[in-house]
Enzyme design. Structure first.
Site, PDB file in Angstrom:
ATOM      1  N   ARG A  92       1.177  -1.106  -0.222  1.00 21.28           N
ATOM      2  CA  ARG A  92      -0.079  -0.167  -0.022  1.00 21.28           C
ATOM      3  C   ARG A  92       0.973   1.201  -0.403  1.00 21.28           C
ATOM      4  O   ARG A  92       1.268   2.046   0.916  1.00 21.28           O
ATOM      5  CB  ARG A  92      -0.924  -0.186   1.426  1.00 21.28           C
ATOM      6  CG  ARG A  92      -1.651  -0.943   1.858  1.00 21.28           C
ATOM      7  CD  ARG A  92      -2.995  -1.212   0.667  1.00 21.28           C
ATOM      8  NE  ARG A  92      -3.801  -0.218   0.386  1.00 21.28           N
ATOM      9  CZ  ARG A  92      -4.879   0.169   1.067  1.00 21.28           C
ATOM     10  NH1 ARG A  92      -4.979  -0.354   1.294  1.00 21.28           N
ATOM     11  NH2 ARG A  92      -5.663   1.062   0.025  1.00 21.28           N
ATOM     12  N   ASP A 238      -4.350   8.788   4.837  1.00 14.63           N
ATOM     13  CA  ASP A 238      -3.278   8.023   4.413  1.00 14.63           C
ATOM     14  C   ASP A 238      -1.438   8.655   4.032  1.00 14.63           C
ATOM     15  O   ASP A 238      -1.303   8.026   5.277  1.00 14.63           O
ATOM     16  CB  ASP A 238      -3.462   7.872   4.031  1.00 14.63           C
ATOM     17  CG  ASP A 238      -4.733   6.174   3.510  1.00 14.63           C
ATOM     18  OD1 ASP A 238      -4.997   5.915   4.303  1.00 14.63           O
ATOM     19  OD2 ASP A 238      -3.763   5.210   3.451  1.00 14.63           O
ATOM     20  N   LYS A 249      -8.478   8.964   1.232  1.00 11.42           N
ATOM     21  CA  LYS A 249      -9.670   8.381   0.375  1.00 11.42           C
ATOM     22  C   LYS A 249      -9.908   8.949  -0.913  1.00 11.42           C
ATOM     23  O   LYS A 249     -10.222  10.516  -0.569  1.00 11.42           O
ATOM     24  CB  LYS A 249     -10.835   7.461   0.710  1.00 11.42           C
ATOM     25  CG  LYS A 249     -11.688   7.154  -0.496  1.00 11.42           C
ATOM     26  CD  LYS A 249     -10.828   5.772  -1.143  1.00 11.42           C
ATOM     27  CE  LYS A 249     -10.111   4.700   0.232  1.00 11.42           C
ATOM     28  NZ  LYS A 249      -8.600   4.317  -0.975  1.00 11.42           N
TER      29      LYS A 249
HETATM   30  O1  MRU Z   1      -7.771   1.949   1.105  1.00 15.88           O
HETATM   31  P1  MRU Z   1      -8.446   2.110   2.434  1.00 15.88           P
HETATM   32  O2  MRU Z   1      -9.486   1.522   2.622  1.00 15.88           O
HETATM   33  O3  MRU Z   1      -6.902   1.607   3.181  1.00 15.88           O
HETATM   34  O4  MRU Z   1      -8.592   3.736   2.742  1.00 15.88           O
HETATM   35  C1  MRU Z   1      -8.692   3.974   3.907  1.00 15.88           C
HETATM   36  C2  MRU Z   1      -8.430   5.820   3.803  1.00 15.88           C
HETATM   37  O5  MRU Z   1      -8.842   6.312   3.085  1.00 15.88           O
HETATM   38  C3  MRU Z   1      -8.587   5.781   5.468  1.00 15.88           C
HETATM   39  O6  MRU Z   1      -9.797   7.553   5.546  1.00 15.88           O
HETATM   40  C4  MRU Z   1      -6.794   6.610   5.826  1.00 15.88           C
HETATM   41  O7  MRU Z   1      -6.097   5.375   5.945  1.00 15.88           O
HETATM   42  C5  MRU Z   1      -7.650   7.114   7.504  1.00 15.88           C
HETATM   43  S1  MRU Z   1      -7.817   5.573   8.297  1.00 15.88           S
HETATM   44  C6  MRU Z   1      -7.678   6.291   9.799  1.00 15.88           C
END
Ligand code: MRU
Length: 345
Positions: A92, A238, A249
């Site tokens: 990721r 992230d 996201k």
């Molecule tokens: O692709 P994901 O589901 O891992 O994306 C998650 C997000 O965008 C969250 O908003 C972010 O990781 C913050 S989690 C506290």
């Protein structure tokens, strides 16, 4: 919140137990994974997801990889461990917490005198990373709840709750804490195409917490904001660059611009482990590009004609000028994000 209250991930000394988030809300399926490659796949497939949870899972994956390395020669062991870490790092690319956790694990390994000592130290460090992420979310919720007034309707995007953090949650932690303080809070949860973390996970968590939630499609946000039905927006992130530019996201940037247009506060709640001081501005944040199939299909059902091209950036960057405040475990930063971030880091 105790560690055992959070179903996202549990360390079982030589393997982890995770709640498979791709199966929610239809089924609560737990997986026991004892191999670092299976954790890497679980990360890529979003069985465990959300930046802080990704970091924690990544750290435990390093321990699992280390435990399986048979060599007792330190240099050879470290060489093999580096390959393990590379595999986990490839899962990721946007989640800052993952790289932060992997750096810590690598440093601990390199500081160890012999292989046995390194293996023990890695396991201890992974638990510390887990504890740290948990503790941070509790403090974030404490600071953030002060911004939420009784009667507020809060719009949130994707899922930044307990499942995403292994702790109390960032954006959702703030909402839950405000509720615990006796405030009456309602939530508008965006479904979050393409993988529907909002529809599947945020509403699941809010339902469990007894917080009234209304699910909307991503494209309805402007409608509700323009009708005066949103008091503030809170999201997680992230990765945040040194100047406060925020990767979260896909769709977050759209919400931030809409919030500004409608004079609605836009808050980003994050642990400091999500902040990346090595990147000056948001343009430098690597954006994960995922498979076109996630856009052309919903749950393996094709929704677009064969052969149609699709794009699937998993995150977008919201320039810091759209933020009303950054809520961290070390306090709230407003306006001069670069200076504020430097101070708390
Ligand atoms: O692709 P994901 O589901 O891992 O994306 C998650 C997000 O965008 C969250 O908003 C972010 O990781 C913050 S989690 C506290």
């Amino acid at each position: 919140m105790k560690k055992s209250d959070n179903p996202a991930i549990e360390w079982l000394s030589n393997r982890v137990r995770i709640l498979d988030q791709t199966r929610l809300p239809q089924a609560e399926v737990y997986l026991e994974l004892g191999d670092y490659r299976s954790i890497a796949s679980a990360l890529t497939e979003l069985k465990i997801r959300g930046a802080p949870a990704i970091g924690v899972a990544g750290a435990y994956a390093v321990v699992m990889g280390a435990l399986k390395i048979e060599s007792t020669v330190r240099a050879e062991f470290l060489e093999k461990l580096r390959a393990v870490i590379r595999t986990i790092a490839d899962t990721r690319p946007t989640a800052r917490n993952l790289f932060r956790a992997l750096d810590r694990m690598r440093q601990v390994a390199e500081a160890g005198a012999d292989v046995a000592e390194i293996k023990t130290a890695l396991a201890d460090e992974a638990v510390k990373i887990h504890d740290g992420e948990m503790a941070a979310t509790f403090e974030i919720s404490r600071h953030g709840a002060a911004l939420i007034e009784d009667g507020f309707t809060v719009l949130t995007h994707c899922n930044a709750g307990p499942l995403a953090t292994t702790g109390y949650g960032t954006a959702i932690g703030v909402i839950m804490r405000a509720k615990e303080q006796g405030k009456k809070i309602k939530v508008l949860a965006t479904e979050t195409r393409p993988l529907l973390q909002g529809a599947r996970l945020t509403t699941w968590e809010l339902k469990k917490a007894g917080i009234p939630a209304t699910l909307i499609t991503d494209s309805m946000a402007g409608y509700f904001m323009s009708k005066g039905e949103v008091d503030c927006v809170i999201v997680g992130a992230d990765r945040i660059a040194a100047n406060g530019d925020t990767a979260n996201k896909i769709g977050t940037y759209t919400l931030a611009v809409l919030a500004r247009e409608n004079d609605i506060p836009f808050y980003v709640a994050v642990p400091t482990t999500t902040i990346d001081l090595s990147l000056a501005i948001g343009d430098e944040i690597p954006i994960e590009q995922r498979s076109e199939d996630e856009v052309t299909h919903i749950w393996e059902v094709r929704i677009a004609p064969e052969g149609v091209a699709a794009a699937n950036p998993a995150f977008d960057v919201t320039p810091h000028r759209y933020l009303t405040a950054l809520i961290t475990e070390k306090g709230i930063i407003r306006r001069n994000y670069e200076e504020g971030i430097k101070k708390i880091m």
